[in-house]
Scaffold this motif. Sequence first.
Motif, short mmCIF file in Angstrom:
data_model
loop_
_atom_site.label_atom_id
_atom_site.label_comp_id
_atom_site.label_asym_id
_atom_site.label_seq_id
_atom_site.Cartn_x
_atom_site.Cartn_y
_atom_site.Cartn_z
N UNK A 10 11.17 0.49 6.54
CA UNK A 10 11.14 -0.03 7.94
C UNK A 10 10.31 -1.20 7.93
N UNK A 11 9.15 -1.18 7.14
CA UNK A 11 8.48 -2.22 7.24
C UNK A 11 9.09 -3.56 6.67
N UNK A 12 9.78 -3.42 5.28
CA UNK A 12 10.55 -4.35 4.72
C UNK A 12 11.33 -4.99 5.81
N UNK A 13 12.45 -4.11 6.30
CA UNK A 13 13.66 -4.75 6.96
C UNK A 13 13.13 -5.08 8.50
N UNK A 55 9.90 -5.68 10.24
CA UNK A 55 8.75 -6.48 10.61
C UNK A 55 8.69 -7.52 9.54
N UNK A 56 8.18 -8.58 10.11
CA UNK A 56 7.84 -9.88 9.30
C UNK A 56 6.85 -9.34 8.16
N UNK A 57 7.17 -9.88 7.08
CA UNK A 57 6.11 -9.59 6.08
C UNK A 57 6.49 -10.50 4.69
N UNK A 58 5.96 -10.23 3.81
CA UNK A 58 6.24 -11.36 2.33
C UNK A 58 7.41 -11.00 1.95
N UNK A 59 8.33 -10.09 2.35
CA UNK A 59 9.72 -9.82 1.60
C UNK A 59 10.60 -10.93 2.50
N UNK A 60 10.51 -10.92 3.84
CA UNK A 60 11.34 -11.62 4.45
C UNK A 60 10.82 -12.56 5.27
N UNK A 99 0.77 -1.21 -0.09
CA UNK A 99 -0.04 0.09 -0.15
C UNK A 99 0.84 1.34 -0.06
N UNK A 100 1.90 1.22 0.73
CA UNK A 100 2.85 2.31 0.86
C UNK A 100 3.53 2.56 -0.50
N UNK A 101 3.83 1.50 -1.04
CA UNK A 101 4.58 1.70 -2.37
C UNK A 101 3.61 2.28 -3.46
#
Lengths: 451, 273
Positions: free
Chosen positions: B263-266, B268-273, B221-223
């Motif tokens: 901040x979200x990607x690195x 907090x857990x998400x679909x990137x990591x 959403x942020x992207x």
Amino acid sequence: MEILSLSLNHRVTSLGVREAVVFTPEDGKHFLNQLRERVLASESLLISTCNRTEIYIVRAAGANPELGPPLLDLLKETRGFAATEHPRNYEITRDEEAVRHLFRVAGGLDSQILGESQILGQVKNALAWARSAGTDGRVLHRLWERALRVGKRVRSETALGEGALSASYASLELARKIFGSLKEKHVLVVGTGEIGVLALENLQGYPVASLTIMNRTASRAQALAERFKGKVRDLAELPKALIDADLVISSTSSPVPLIRYEQMRKVRQQRGGQRPLLIVDLAVPRDFEERCGSLDGVFLKNLDDLSEIVKKNIEERFQELPRAEAIIEAEMTTFFRWLRALDVEPTILKLRELFHAVRENELAALRNALDEESFGRLDRLSRRLINRLLHQLSKNLRRHTALQDSELVSVVHELLTEEIPHPNEVEGGGETNDCSSEDAAPAPPARSPGT
Amino acid sequence: MDTVSNTAVVILTVLYTLLVIAYARIFTRSHGGLAEIARPLLVGTVSLQLASILLRSFMAGACPLNNRAEFLSLVAFSIAVTYLIVELSIDERSTGVFAVTPAFVLQAIATVDVLGRPADSGGRKLGLLDSFHTFAAIVGFSAVALGSVYGILYLVLYTSIKRGRFGLFYRKMPSLETLSELNFIVTCVAFLAITVTAGLGLWRYLRAGEGAVSLFHAEVLLTFLLWLLYGGCVLAKLFFGFGGKRLAYTTVLGLLVMMGILLKVFFTPGFHF
């Protein structure tokens, strides 16, 4: 060889004297010719502007060793400048100081307005005058080349010539800081008094999209519009004109503001977008109410603001002085290295003559012993050999001279020019020559019978 | 392989150091020396880094993003490339120091990291699609960062002129219009790169099958918000003359959104990591 400069400049010479010694191109040419004939200057150049008259001379070999007095006599005779009456109104410098002075002049360091660039053109013209008078020579030509280089380097490598030094130019500098180029900008000049006309004159150097002139007296605005290729609008239409304008220069003598905050706010709304508006209010009392400047996108600047810009620019120029001086010192080193190398030229010439004389003598002795083809080959070979040897020797001699190793050069010169007596000759010994050192060596002691 | 790579990283750090000196000299108008060769030096640095990236990609069979050092080095590269595009477009070099300094800092950290870690420390090996996706994201985010630098420079100069502060900053900076133009070029680069990033991400999502990841994830959403912001800027500039102060504020806002995504990607857990 000596380089001498006589300078009558704004620092030491009163305006009255400067007026008297200004040269027209024709006068200058005549004066340079007289310098050659009467002062025996081998080369001479003359710079003449409203702020300075400068004469540069190279003393010819065998010329009067004291150039100053005959030069001052000539100046008195031709321009009526009596040095004895104005002993502090001129400066005479020699060699390093003369060259440094010229470089400072070309760099704008000696100008009345520090860093001004007009002087560089005048220095360039001086060379043209000398050329037409036939008084320029190898040394002054090289000196002028370096001086012009100093001027260009100071302007391109330092900020000495940067920044406006008058309120009028400062307003244009400010405009360029906001808009970059004025090419697509609409300029509005309000008021056609002395300041308004000055602003219009300064704008001449900058192409603009449109120029509008407004004044209470329409006829005056019309005359200026014709002169500066602008258009005229009635002063009553000022708020409307502000909607399209990008740069406004205002300098009317109105006792009350022409534009108040509320009017400006409406103008701001009608302009739309984020198009900046620069208003340079040079009027006293001011033409725009001070609060107008608080509006977003409106830059309102008055005389005090512009004075601040000028003040900062002057400070900046003075800060650049050490960098300009460093350029001058570097160029002086280069010039004097070249000048010193000139001293070795007679020695190199002598060396060349000697080598080729020996070569020709030896060849002449073989002339009848060889056929045409063999002789031709030997001639070419010996020439190449000598030239290659001389090339290396000359190069090294020039290098040593440039490094101020004059001792080596004088030794070489002595070797070439003086007949150095052999020690045996001094003691009254037998005849000998340079090629018979082995013959001249003392004989080994005789063996004693017992050994 | 590691020796070649480490040598390249060290050489690049030296080159970035020289670039900072060169552009600082241009900013302070100290001519001569490195200032004269700033642009060839920049082109050389970028070319060497590109060659190094390609070599590593070729040898590893994927985009070199296996560890933090490689990531930082790639960010430095994309900042330098974006700035090079800007410099060539408008021939304005006085703001270069503000672009090459962050690139130098990132490259220096990468060097320390590379020299300090064991040779076999690896990370995730990305496939071709993921490599492009990540690379485009890095270019886009670097452009966003650079745009915010121009935005801030614009706002500072605007305020200086407004308040009648005509000191060093006023004298050394290019015009407001030039800064706005630089900002717009960077905005265009950012918009294109974010479009590619989002496009590749979407394609991967579609290939992975519905339900694998949610499109309503915060980073997505942020992207999307960032893409809208920059796309809006480009369109508004082209059709309504949008620019100047508003563009400056928008690019600073863009930086904040970008930081939110990172901040979200690195962290907090998400679909990137």
